[in-house]
Design a protein around this motif. Structure first.
Motif: not given
Length: 538
Positions: A151, A156, A167, A427
């Motif tokens: 991330s 994200l 994710l 995300a």
């Protein structure tokens, strides 16, 4: 004793059967505390009067309302209350001039039903607390840590549950390449985490994650009259998911620790935090989590925050943390089992002895509304334990009505700030765009490939048709040439025949005409002339 003292909170005491009046000194209010006792022994009243005292001193308070009783802080007690007589008598016994009053209250609710919605983001929760919330294994916690690293590296943002779910799907799809960088990432671990997220979502945990996220300053407000606002979290429904409840409160405590500046030893706390049903925080908790709680408890007091654990038995609190709780109110413990008896002995040992009575016996004997208390005194030294008659509250004992709660919510200084959910690009949306772009690119490539194949097929068909046409043309030309040669020969034969036929015909006609002429008079003359010329020549 009156309530006008600004450097301490009067909690009770007095009378021949009890010891001296007991005060919690505000300058030691951030040294943490413990409120313990069996169900029905008066812990809720003690929590209520301490919240009132801190509020009167201008200190904001946060507490969780597990049974729904503490909403009464928003309404003044009255002489018509069913306990008015008992409260008046108790106030006289301990020398208190009881004045009924209401307090500035802000209601919060994770589900947004009984108060303002309260949220945080997945990123702010962090992998450790999230793993605790989901009850993950060590391997699964490792996958969560990888997801948080991805991330950060790929930009994200993890704001709500669907961001984390998306994710994790991406990590599963790219498990091979991620494993080479971060270690093994099994799809079975990702699947197990996804199932736990689904359970959390079904429990209402999705309400915790999202935006707008809580601003801690909204929990640290004072009212127009200078009193600290009392923040009450509706936890009656939340308690059906004890893991969510405990993790949320620990997250809130961690946020306070991380965001508030160091202030040393203030004259009074910046905020007081009551952690009701504290045993839920430590039940089956991994050592890493217990260590974090200990760290926060040890260091957060320098940020001006006091933490008060409310539980049935002091034995519910790890020893390292229990040793940091300087202000204590111990209601009755019921020692029915061997474990209870051992817990009672350990509880008594944590109090400073009083030669006037046996602490262990006192803890067993104190009635409802009574307690064995010990508050920090000068230089932070624990005070001598005393049997104390807890003072009655100024606010209403028991819950307010739904209409009264609604009025408090709608007139709150933060009304409308958190009610509307904000779903900005994060995300989930970014990965969805990437997936859509990849799909469109693949479809475009497929269309281009199909178009190329169609073009190639068309070219082949055209070439084939052209070749067939050329073959047919050549064939026709050969046939035509053959036919032409054949027709030429026939033409010549036909022409010669016609010419011959025509000559014969003309000859025959001339012959017939000559014969006829010769038969006539003229013919005769011609014959005679011709014959006569011949003879003359001779």
């Amino acid at each position: 004793m009156s309530e006008g003292i600004v450097d301490r909170i009067f909690t009770g005491g007095g009378g021949e059967a009890y010891g001296e009046a007991q005060d919690l000194l505000l300058k030691y209010g951030n040294r943490h505390g413990l409120i313990a006792g069996a169900t029905g022994t008066g812990k809720t009243v003690t929590l209520q009067i301490l919240a009132e005292g801190f509020s009167n001193a201008g200190v904001p308070v946060f507490l969780s309302d597990v049974k729904g009783d503490l909403s009464g802080l928003a309404k003044s007690g009255s002489a018509e209350g069913k306990l008015h007589g008992a409260f008046t008598s108790r106030a006289e016994t301990i020398g208190l001039d009881l004045v009924y009053d209401r307090f500035p209250v802000t209601f919060w609710d994770l589900f947004g039903e009984q108060g303002h919605p309260i949220r945080t983001t997945v990123a702010e929760m962090g992998p450790l607390l999230l793993s605790r919330l989901l009850g993950l294994s060590e391997a699964q916690e490792g996958v969560i840590n990888v997801a948080f690293r991805v991330s950060d590296e790929q930009g994200l943002p993890l704001l709500d549950l669907k961001d984390l779910q998306a994710l994790l799907v991406w990590c599963g799809e790219h498990a091979d390449e991620l494993t080479l960088r971060y270690g093994n990432i099994s799809k079975s671990s990702i699947g197990a985490i996804q199932r736990d997220l689904l359970v959390l979502e079904n429990q209402g945990g999705a309400n915790l994650f999202g935006e707008p996220a809580l601003e801690l300053s909204d929990m640290m407000r004072t009212d127009v009259d200078g009193r600290g606002r009392i923040n009450i979290l509706a936890a009656d429904t939340l308690m059906s998911a004890p893991g969510l409840y405990a993790t949320f409160l620990l997250w809130l405590l961690s946020e306070l620790f991380e965001e508030l500046p160091e202030i040393g030893n203030p004259d009074k706390p910046k905020l007081v935090f009551f952690f009701d049903e504290a045993h839920l925080l430590f039940d089956d908790a991994p050592k890493a989590l217990v260590d974090k709680v200990e760290q926060v408890a040890r260091l957060i007091r320098s940020k001006g925050v006091g933490v008060y654990f409310v539980t049935q038995n002091p034995d519910d609190i790890p020893e390292d943390i229990l040793g940091q709780l300087g202000n204590r109110v111990q209601h009755a413990l019921r020692a029915f089992t061997a474990r209870d008896q051992k817990a009672l002995v350990r509880a008594a040992e944590t109090y400073r002895p009083n030669p006037r009575f046996d602490i262990e016996e006192a803890i067993k004997q104190v009635g409802t509304g009574e307690a064995v208390t010990s508050f920090l005194q000068a230089k932070g030294v624990p005070g001598i334990s005393e049997r104390t008659l807890i003072r009655p509250p100024s606010s209403q004992l028991g819950p307010i009505t739904v209409a009264e709660r609604t009025e408090v919510i709608t007139t709150s200084p933060i009304a409308g700030k958190y009610e509307t959910i904000l779903d900005r690009e994060s995300a989930y949306e970014i990965l969805l765009k990437r997936a859509n772009a990849a799909t469109e690119e693949a479809e475009a490539a497929e269309r281009a490939e199909e178009e190329a194949e169609r073009k190639l097929e068309a070219e082949k068909a055209a070439q084939k048709a052209q070749k067939a046409e050329e073959t047919q043309r050549a064939k026709l030309e050969r046939e035509f040439a053959k036919a032409r040669r054949y027709d030429g020969k026939n033409y010549e034969r036909s022409t010669s025949s016609r010419r011959a036929s025509k000559s014969n015909s003309i000859g025959e006609t001339v012959t017939k005409m000559v014969i006829q002429e010769l038969k006539g008079t003229t013919g005769k003359r011609i014959v005679r002339g011709i014959l006569g010329g011949i003879f003359k020549a001779r």
